[in-house]
Design a protein around this motif. Structure first.
Motif, PDB file in Angstrom:
ATOM      1  N   GLU A 223       1.102  -1.467  -0.366  1.00 50.43           N
ATOM      2  CA  GLU A 223      -0.356   0.203   0.157  1.00 50.43           C
ATOM      3  C   GLU A 223       1.140   1.570  -0.136  1.00 50.43           C
ATOM      4  O   GLU A 223       2.150   1.691   0.803  1.00 50.43           O
ATOM      5  CB  GLU A 223      -0.904   0.004   1.575  1.00 50.43           C
ATOM      6  N   PHE A 224      -0.097   1.799  -0.862  1.00 46.81           N
ATOM      7  CA  PHE A 224       1.389   3.359  -0.986  1.00 46.81           C
ATOM      8  C   PHE A 224      -0.423   4.446  -0.212  1.00 46.81           C
ATOM      9  O   PHE A 224      -1.298   4.585  -1.353  1.00 46.81           O
ATOM     10  CB  PHE A 224       1.726   3.355  -1.922  1.00 46.81           C
ATOM     11  N   ARG A 225      -0.186   5.248   0.712  1.00 49.02           N
ATOM     12  CA  ARG A 225      -0.947   6.032   1.120  1.00 49.02           C
ATOM     13  C   ARG A 225      -0.560   7.346   1.173  1.00 49.02           C
ATOM     14  O   ARG A 225       0.659   7.996   2.038  1.00 49.02           O
ATOM     15  CB  ARG A 225      -1.320   5.887   2.743  1.00 49.02           C
ATOM     16  N   SER A 226      -0.397   8.066  -0.101  1.00 50.77           N
ATOM     17  CA  SER A 226      -0.073   9.535  -0.052  1.00 50.77           C
ATOM     18  C   SER A 226       1.616   9.529  -0.250  1.00 50.77           C
ATOM     19  O   SER A 226       1.654  10.924   0.796  1.00 50.77           O
ATOM     20  CB  SER A 226      -1.050  10.212   0.690  1.00 50.77           C
ATOM     21  N   ALA A 227       1.957   9.330  -0.051  1.00 51.00           N
ATOM     22  CA  ALA A 227       3.142   8.778  -0.386  1.00 51.00           C
ATOM     23  C   ALA A 227       4.040   9.396  -1.501  1.00 51.00           C
ATOM     24  O   ALA A 227       3.648   9.123  -3.003  1.00 51.00           O
ATOM     25  CB  ALA A 227       3.903   7.531  -0.171  1.00 51.00           C
ATOM     26  N   ALA A 228       4.679  10.482  -1.280  1.00 53.67           N
ATOM     27  CA  ALA A 228       5.754  11.457  -2.188  1.00 53.67           C
ATOM     28  C   ALA A 228       6.820  10.707  -2.180  1.00 53.67           C
ATOM     29  O   ALA A 228       7.726  11.192  -0.722  1.00 53.67           O
ATOM     30  CB  ALA A 228       5.452  12.577  -1.792  1.00 53.67           C
ATOM     31  N   LEU A 229       7.578  10.658  -2.969  1.00 49.77           N
ATOM     32  CA  LEU A 229       8.876  10.628  -2.376  1.00 49.77           C
ATOM     33  C   LEU A 229       9.806  10.985  -3.468  1.00 49.77           C
ATOM     34  O   LEU A 229       9.647  12.135  -4.263  1.00 49.77           O
ATOM     35  CB  LEU A 229       8.920   8.887  -4.201  1.00 49.77           C
ATOM     36  N   PRO A 230      10.681  11.092  -2.497  1.00 51.33           N
ATOM     37  CA  PRO A 230      12.279  12.018  -3.137  1.00 51.33           C
ATOM     38  C   PRO A 230      12.304  11.258  -4.766  1.00 51.33           C
ATOM     39  O   PRO A 230      12.471  10.778  -5.159  1.00 51.33           O
ATOM     40  CB  PRO A 230      13.187  11.947  -1.874  1.00 51.33           C
ATOM     41  N   LEU A 231      12.762  13.032  -5.388  1.00 53.16           N
ATOM     42  CA  LEU A 231      13.415  12.869  -6.558  1.00 53.16           C
ATOM     43  C   LEU A 231      14.970  13.248  -6.752  1.00 53.16           C
ATOM     44  O   LEU A 231      15.164  13.745  -5.691  1.00 53.16           O
ATOM     45  CB  LEU A 231      12.962  13.737  -7.836  1.00 53.16           C
TER      46      LEU A 231
ATOM     47  N   SER B  14      13.518  17.723  -5.976  1.00 49.59           N
ATOM     48  CA  SER B  14      11.847  17.366  -5.592  1.00 49.59           C
ATOM     49  C   SER B  14      11.454  16.651  -5.390  1.00 49.59           C
ATOM     50  O   SER B  14      12.002  15.780  -4.902  1.00 49.59           O
ATOM     51  CB  SER B  14      11.508  18.115  -6.635  1.00 49.59           C
ATOM     52  N   ARG B  15      10.185  16.342  -5.538  1.00 46.68           N
ATOM     53  CA  ARG B  15       9.188  14.612  -4.491  1.00 46.68           C
ATOM     54  C   ARG B  15       8.658  14.979  -6.109  1.00 46.68           C
ATOM     55  O   ARG B  15       7.758  15.958  -6.267  1.00 46.68           O
ATOM     56  CB  ARG B  15       9.055  14.934  -3.370  1.00 46.68           C
ATOM     57  N   THR B  16       7.863  14.027  -5.694  1.00 45.11           N
ATOM     58  CA  THR B  16       6.480  13.388  -6.569  1.00 45.11           C
ATOM     59  C   THR B  16       5.304  14.364  -6.038  1.00 45.11           C
ATOM     60  O   THR B  16       5.212  14.391  -4.807  1.00 45.11           O
ATOM     61  CB  THR B  16       6.113  11.758  -6.662  1.00 45.11           C
ATOM     62  N   ARG B  17       4.228  13.869  -7.014  1.00 48.60           N
ATOM     63  CA  ARG B  17       2.762  14.247  -6.104  1.00 48.60           C
ATOM     64  C   ARG B  17       2.430  12.738  -5.247  1.00 48.60           C
ATOM     65  O   ARG B  17       3.145  11.607  -5.259  1.00 48.60           O
ATOM     66  CB  ARG B  17       1.562  13.994  -7.489  1.00 48.60           C
ATOM     67  N   PRO B  18       1.915  12.618  -3.943  1.00 52.80           N
ATOM     68  CA  PRO B  18       1.470  12.083  -3.245  1.00 52.80           C
ATOM     69  C   PRO B  18       0.726  11.114  -4.159  1.00 52.80           C
ATOM     70  O   PRO B  18      -0.622  11.010  -4.728  1.00 52.80           O
ATOM     71  CB  PRO B  18       0.675  12.310  -1.968  1.00 52.80           C
ATOM     72  N   LEU B  19       1.414   9.412  -3.315  1.00 55.45           N
ATOM     73  CA  LEU B  19       0.716   8.467  -4.710  1.00 55.45           C
ATOM     74  C   LEU B  19       0.058   7.491  -4.331  1.00 55.45           C
ATOM     75  O   LEU B  19       0.393   7.025  -2.601  1.00 55.45           O
ATOM     76  CB  LEU B  19       1.754   7.362  -5.828  1.00 55.45           C
ATOM     77  N   SER B  20      -1.622   6.995  -3.855  1.00 52.30           N
ATOM     78  CA  SER B  20      -2.185   6.225  -3.435  1.00 52.30           C
ATOM     79  C   SER B  20      -2.605   4.810  -4.172  1.00 52.30           C
ATOM     80  O   SER B  20      -3.360   5.031  -5.462  1.00 52.30           O
ATOM     81  CB  SER B  20      -2.954   7.275  -2.579  1.00 52.30           C
ATOM     82  N   PHE B  21      -2.394   3.894  -3.950  1.00 51.09           N
ATOM     83  CA  PHE B  21      -2.523   2.567  -4.215  1.00 51.09           C
ATOM     84  C   PHE B  21      -2.632   1.654  -3.739  1.00 51.09           C
ATOM     85  O   PHE B  21      -1.690   1.549  -2.174  1.00 51.09           O
ATOM     86  CB  PHE B  21      -2.017   2.498  -5.533  1.00 51.09           C
ATOM     87  N   THR B  22      -2.957   0.603  -3.859  1.00 52.38           N
ATOM     88  CA  THR B  22      -3.310  -1.240  -2.741  1.00 52.38           C
ATOM     89  C   THR B  22      -2.907  -2.338  -3.986  1.00 52.38           C
ATOM     90  O   THR B  22      -3.876  -1.786  -5.220  1.00 52.38           O
ATOM     91  CB  THR B  22      -4.659  -1.274  -2.357  1.00 52.38           C
ATOM     92  N   LEU B  23      -2.285  -3.338  -3.338  1.00 47.03           N
ATOM     93  CA  LEU B  23      -2.410  -4.409  -4.077  1.00 47.03           C
ATOM     94  C   LEU B  23      -2.525  -5.251  -3.345  1.00 47.03           C
ATOM     95  O   LEU B  23      -2.198  -5.957  -2.693  1.00 47.03           O
ATOM     96  CB  LEU B  23      -0.432  -4.334  -4.943  1.00 47.03           C
ATOM     97  N   ARG B  24      -3.163  -6.026  -4.062  1.00 54.88           N
ATOM     98  CA  ARG B  24      -3.379  -7.305  -3.461  1.00 54.88           C
ATOM     99  C   ARG B  24      -3.010  -8.735  -3.492  1.00 54.88           C
ATOM    100  O   ARG B  24      -2.825  -8.275  -4.829  1.00 54.88           O
ATOM    101  CB  ARG B  24      -5.209  -6.927  -2.902  1.00 54.88           C
ATOM    102  N   PRO B  25      -3.354  -9.968  -3.259  1.00 58.06           N
ATOM    103  CA  PRO B  25      -2.939 -11.170  -4.004  1.00 58.06           C
ATOM    104  C   PRO B  25      -4.114 -11.181  -5.565  1.00 58.06           C
ATOM    105  O   PRO B  25      -5.121 -11.072  -5.497  1.00 58.06           O
ATOM    106  CB  PRO B  25      -3.181 -12.274  -2.602  1.00 58.06           C
ATOM    107  N   GLY B  26      -3.198 -11.864  -6.552  1.00 56.69           N
ATOM    108  CA  GLY B  26      -3.384 -11.704  -7.929  1.00 56.69           C
ATOM    109  C   GLY B  26      -3.870 -10.595  -8.431  1.00 56.69           C
ATOM    110  O   GLY B  26      -3.764 -10.553  -9.417  1.00 56.69           O
TER     111      GLY B  26
END
Length: 224
Positions: free
Chosen positions: A7-15, A19-31
């Motif tokens: 899970e990425f919960r409003s995660a902004a990543l350093p570049l 600078s940094r990315t926009r906040p990223l949000s997504f979920t990966l479940r089995p399959g």
């Protein structure tokens, strides 16, 4: 309890340019398979490293199996990374070990028998199209051999999460189709995958269950 593997919960990543990315949000479940599709000119996005707890977000959270990487202790981080299969965009091997030793190193470190790991690795490599794992140093192997060996290592042991960076470089369309078939089997068995791929090399993913796609627009630097 959530069944999410990643899970990425409003995660902004350093570049790299600070600078940094926009906040990223997504979920990966089995399959499920998540795709990050980027043009070749976009580089330095640490989303794969963040998924494995190697890069911390500047804000927000990245969770693996429900636990925030930032709140794990060192031993727990190591244990959790041991069940993530990775294909690296950059440096992938220890130069002072032969390729077969590199492939099984992490699995042996986690307590599996070396012979058992080598047998499974040979079977996986053959399935991917590598007739024999070269028993030589990484500096002496071809880019194709290196990529197939990386896939072999990533799949070894039936890991629940696969993080694959540019996973079809150095191979042709026929071999990419073989990779897709093996990945489809793993997804059906309950693994999840995060694929970071060039936007010019997406055809092999056509029949896979892509749950979401992030593009360069989604991860472009956040404006002040």
């Amino acid at each position: 309890m959530s069944d999410a593997l990643l899970e990425f919960r409003s995660a902004a990543l350093p570049l790299p340019d600070l600078s940094r990315t926009r906040p990223l949000s997504f979920t990966l479940r089995p399959g499920e398979l998540g795709l990050v599709s980027l043009p070749d000119e976009v580089s330095g996005l640490p989303i794969a490293d963040a998924a494995c707890g190697l890069v911390s977000p500047t804000s927000g959270e990245v969770l693996f199996r429900g636990s925030d990487w930032a709140r794990m202790g060192a031993s727990e981080e190591s244990r959790q990374r041991g069940v993530i299969g990775r294909v690296f965009e950059g440096r992938a091997w220890l130069s002072n070990l032969d390729l077969d030793e590199n492939i099984v190193l992490a699995s042996v470190h986690q307590g599996r028998g070396r012979g058992e790991c080598l047998r499974e690795a040979a079977e996986l490599a053959a399935k991917l199209g590598l007739a024999a794992i070269p028993a030589k140093r990484p500096s002496w192997i071809t880019p194709r051999e290196s990529l197939l060996a990386q896939w072999t290592r990533a799949l070894l042991g039936g890991k629940p999460l696969l993080v694959l960076e540019l996973p079809t470089r150095s191979i042709d369309a026929r071999e990419a189709a073989r990779f897709a078939a093996v990945l489809a089997e793993r997804l059906t068995a309950g693994a999840a995958a995060l694929v970071v791929e060039s936007s010019d090399h997406l055809a092999w993913l056509r029949n896979l269950p892509v749950s979401f796609t992030l593009t360069a627009q989604d991860v472009q630097p956040e404006t002040p």
